[in-house]
Design a protein around this motif. Structure first.
Motif, PDB file in Angstrom:
ATOM      1  N   VAL A 134     100.998  49.231  13.561  1.00  0.00           N
ATOM      2  CA  VAL A 134     100.154  48.385  14.412  1.00  0.00           C
ATOM      3  C   VAL A 134     100.303  46.922  14.008  1.00  0.00           C
ATOM      4  O   VAL A 134     100.781  46.608  12.910  1.00  0.00           O
ATOM      5  N   SER A 164      92.048  51.039  19.383  1.00  0.00           N
ATOM      6  CA  SER A 164      91.401  49.743  19.620  1.00  0.00           C
ATOM      7  C   SER A 164      92.429  48.718  20.089  1.00  0.00           C
ATOM      8  O   SER A 164      92.124  47.851  20.914  1.00  0.00           O
ATOM      9  N   GLU A 184     100.907  51.209   8.665  1.00  0.00           N
ATOM     10  CA  GLU A 184      99.936  52.019   9.406  1.00  0.00           C
ATOM     11  C   GLU A 184     100.417  52.134  10.849  1.00  0.00           C
ATOM     12  O   GLU A 184     100.379  51.169  11.606  1.00  0.00           O
TER      13      GLU A 184
HETATM   14  C1  LIG Z   1      94.110  49.312  14.828  1.00  0.00           C
HETATM   15  O1  LIG Z   1      95.091  48.316  15.074  1.00  0.00           O
HETATM   16  C2  LIG Z   1      94.616  47.034  14.823  1.00  0.00           C
HETATM   17  C3  LIG Z   1      95.690  46.083  15.304  1.00  0.00           C
HETATM   18  O2  LIG Z   1      95.789  46.180  16.711  1.00  0.00           O
HETATM   19  C4  LIG Z   1      94.300  46.882  13.359  1.00  0.00           C
HETATM   20  O3  LIG Z   1      93.835  45.589  13.095  1.00  0.00           O
HETATM   21  C5  LIG Z   1      93.238  47.896  12.985  1.00  0.00           C
HETATM   22  O4  LIG Z   1      93.060  47.887  11.593  1.00  0.00           O
HETATM   23  C6  LIG Z   1      93.606  49.289  13.419  1.00  0.00           C
HETATM   24  N1  LIG Z   1      92.409  50.085  13.354  1.00  0.00           N
HETATM   25  C7  LIG Z   1      92.347  51.294  12.857  1.00  0.00           C
HETATM   26  C8  LIG Z   1      91.036  52.001  12.941  1.00  0.00           C
HETATM   27  O5  LIG Z   1      93.292  51.842  12.348  1.00  0.00           O
END
Ligand SMILES: *[C@@H]1O[C@H](CO)[C@@H](O)[C@H](O)[C@H]1NC(C)=O
Ligand SMILES: *[C@@H]1O[C@H](CO)[C@@H](O)[C@H](O)[C@H]1NC(C)=O
Length: 669
Positions: free
Chosen positions: A138, A51, A147
């Motif tokens: 992220v 995303s 994460e």
């Molecule tokens: C993906 O990354 C976004 C930040 O760009 C974060 O807010 C979101 O939690 C992440 N989504 C998943 C499904 O891991």
């Protein structure tokens, strides 16, 4: 490059093709990472999930502007066997260097920072592709339980350095990560892949050249089929994109290391008449040269050049100087080298050192020695490469004697040095891209820093000859370091291709009493030395340095194919070596220089400051000066300053490629 949880199992299977290392959770520095290690608004890189990639736009990411590489990819000059450290080597053999930038930290991945201890690579003359090995959380990820994204972009400072040296720079895609893999493969009715479209948009905006795909977990056969279309689509929308595939997942979706390029993994390269990835990084397990025969037969059978598409891997992150599989199996000493070389983990020179986070000079110099031995072999001399004690051993998946450089041939043992010095002017101060001070005209402003993006073109050969040399961080002329020579003897320093028209001159800035001569090689590799610098026109610069200049008119019509320096006994620092085609030509005063934002610290006496100006592509770099002291350098149109005293005068000076400096533009904080 496996997840740690699966390494043991695969090590047991090593006969069928096994166990490289790698990590879902990449190593990180022991210096404070996360909020404790950065100022509140300091730009740093983060990773991207599906995303995040789909939603990406430069405008939506306020930090993006500060994390670009703007240095264009330099063109390399032609090989010339006569000047090679090892004339018998073939320049067709390429190298990918898949390695950490600086320190691999998760939440403090800066383009440049204030820490002398961070690693800067010094081996660019052997590297064709730099791949960023650096998993990143992220945006907005928790710092306690990071994460990771699937994609990390290369550090823009490292892309700057790669590009200055004519090497390409790649981001990295790593799976498995959290999430649903199919989200990356969304395809629209018109056939486009939104993730692929934005991978290309990000590559263009951030200024790098492609991606390393480390797809290292089984996926469904339908996802795998789509992934093949996805890489072919990347190739179609960005024909020159550099995509390297790690020999892991097959087009069937099964995770199965082939340890060769064969009919099972070759479809990633070419399938149904369509090119996909540019090349394959072949997994490490290497029982015999027959695996190389297979790679060569497979790729030539497809009409592809094995040197361009097959990179046989060597695992250095874990095994350091003592890899489990002998590079001579695929780069034999007395037969042609038929494929290229994939290096994983050259950062062990820094990370594997006992005290990598130390900024003490002795520790930094110990890491520098490991760097030299990695690229140039155990003697730190690319003309005297080759292991002295390597003994083959059975791979148990655990490093052995990995810090013993006598077991390592040196990259230069197999790889031809490359250079971009094909035109005038050429100026170097032997600035490695970090320091414990910033020097200008020999005057030091104390303060640790790293910024590989402003690393000078370092000597093509580090160091070829019988003079003893190292980079000196205590005595320097401009930047963070100079070249210190502590014995008599000769050093062949730079491979060049410079045609002398007659009006050119050479300049040396020297400290110390030793006589220094400069020598130029002709196309046969024969050096002719000019009279010693002490006989040239000279000017003192402060109490330490003296600048010496002489004309090259006697070389009119000749081509300089390499440059050497010859030293009398004693200690000499070389602060600058410059070959210029005319009188200094100062650039225009920078225009549009302004403060975009300030964020006062809670003390109220200092602030974070964001600067911008109009980028002039004729400029070599800009110096950022606070209250008269150089604090940073950049080729870009923006700069972030972490800690500026209230009321400070910040000036910006443009420096031309010949070293001439503009008048200053200034702002007051
Ligand atoms: C993906 O990354 C976004 C930040 O760009 C974060 O807010 C979101 O939690 C992440 N989504 C998943 C499904 O891991
Ligand atoms: C260095 O090597 C050159 C030959 O390449 C030789 O003439 C010279 O004497 C040597 N110098 C020292 C100090 O060993």
């Amino acid at each position: 490059m496996l997840a740690p949880t699966t390494v043991a199992a695969l090590a047991l299977l090593s006969l069928v093709g096994a166990a490289p290392t790698a990590h879902v959770v990449e190593p990180r520095a022991t210096r404070p990472d996360g909020a404790a290690g950065r100022a509140p608004h300091q730009p740093y890189q983060h990773g991207y999930n599906a995303s995040g990639i789909k939603a990406w736009s430069a405008d939506a990411d306020p930090q993006a502007r500060y994390l670009r590489s703007r240095v264009p990819l330099a063109a390399r000059i032609s090989p010339l066997a006569a000047t090679q450290a090892n004339p018998s080597l073939s320049p067709a053999v390429k190298v990918v260097d898949l390695a950490l930038d600086y320190d691999g930290s998760f939440f403090t991945s800066f383009k440049y920072a204030d820490d002398f201890s961070r690693r800067v690579s010094t081996g660019w003359s052997y590297v064709d592709l730099y791949g960023s090995w650096h998993g990143m959380p992220v945006a907005g990820s928790s710092e306690s339980t990071p994460e990771h994204g699937v994609v990390n972009l290369p550090n823009p400072g490292w892309t700057d350095a790669a590009h200055r040296n004519g090497a390409k720079s790649l981001g990295c895609w790593f799976w498995p990560r959290k999430g649903v893999f199919g989200d990356y493969l969304e395809q629209k009715a018109d056939g486009s892949f939104p993730v692929a479209d934005n991978l290309v948009a990000m590559m263009k905006y951030f200024g790098f050249d492609g991606y390393f795909f480390n797809q290292e977990a089984s996926i469904s056969s339908s996802d795998a089929a789509k992934l093949l279309l996805f890489v072919q689509y990347l190739r179609k929308i960005a024909p020159v994109i550099e995509l390297q595939w790690y020999d892991a997942v097959l087009p069937s979706g099964q995770l199965s290391y082939q340890n060769t390029v064969n009919s099972r993994n070759a479809p990633w390269l070419l399938s149904g008449g369509k090119r996909g990835v540019s090349s394959i990084f072949v997994n490490y397990w290497l029982g015999s040269a027959a695996q190389i025969d297979t790679s060569v037969a497979t790729t030539t059978g497809l009409g592809l050049d094995p040197h361009g598409v097959v990179f046989q891997g060597t695992e250095c992150e874990k095994y350091g100087f003592n890899p489990a599989y002998d590079p001579r199996i695929f780069l034999p000493e007395s037969a042609p080298h038929r494929i290229s070389w994939g290096l994983f983990g050259s950062h062990f020179t820094w990370r594997g050192y006992a005290n990598p986070d130390s900024s003490a000079l002795a520790d930094v110099q110990a890491v520098a020695k490991r760097e030299r031995q990695y690229w140039s072999g155990p003697n730190s001399d690319p003309s005297r490469t080759g292991r002295t004690t390597y003994v083959p051993y059975v791979d148990t998946g655990v490093g052995q004697s990995q810090d013993d450089a006598t077991k390592w041939d040196g990259v230069a043992h197999y790889i031809v040095e490359k250079s971009v010095i094909g035109g005038w002017p050429f100026v170097t101060r032997f600035n490695t891209g970090k320091g414990q001070s910033w020097f200008r005209a020999g005057v030091a402003t104390k303060g640790e820093w790293n910024n590989i993006g402003v690393q000078d073109l370092l000597p093509t050969w580090q160091f070829w000859g019988n003079a003893t040399a190292e980079y000196d961080y205590e005595v320097a002329f401009d930047g963070g370091s100079s070249l210190k020579v502590t014995s008599g003897g000769t050093l062949k320093l730079y491979k060049t291709n410079l045609v002398v028209g007659g009006g050119e001159s050479v300049r040396l800035v020297l400290a110390g009493s030793a006589a220094v001569e400069v020598g130029f090689a002709d196309a046969s590799g024969t050096y002719t030395f000019l009279p010693a610098a002490s006989t040239w026109t000279s000017t003192a610069i402060g109490s330490t340095w003296k600048s010496y200049t002489t004309t090259l008119s006697a070389l009119k019509g000749k081509t300089i194919s390499a440059i050497a320096l010859r030293f009398a006994s004693g200690t000499t620092n070389v602060g600058e070596l410059a070959l210029v085609s005319g009188p200094p030509a100062a650039p225009a005063t920078p225009s549009g220089f302004k403060i975009d934002n300030t964020y006062p610290a809670s003390s109220g006496t200092s602030a974070e400051v964001f600067l911008s100006w109009a980028l002039d592509s004729a400029v070599w770099y800009y110096d950022i000066v606070v209250n008269g002291a150089v604090v940073g350098r950049m080729y870009d149109e923006v700069y972030y300053l972490k800690n500026v005293p209230k009321g400070a005068v910040v000036t910006l000076e443009a420096v031309a490629r010949d070293g001439a400096r503009s008048a200053a533009a200034s702002v007051t904080v």
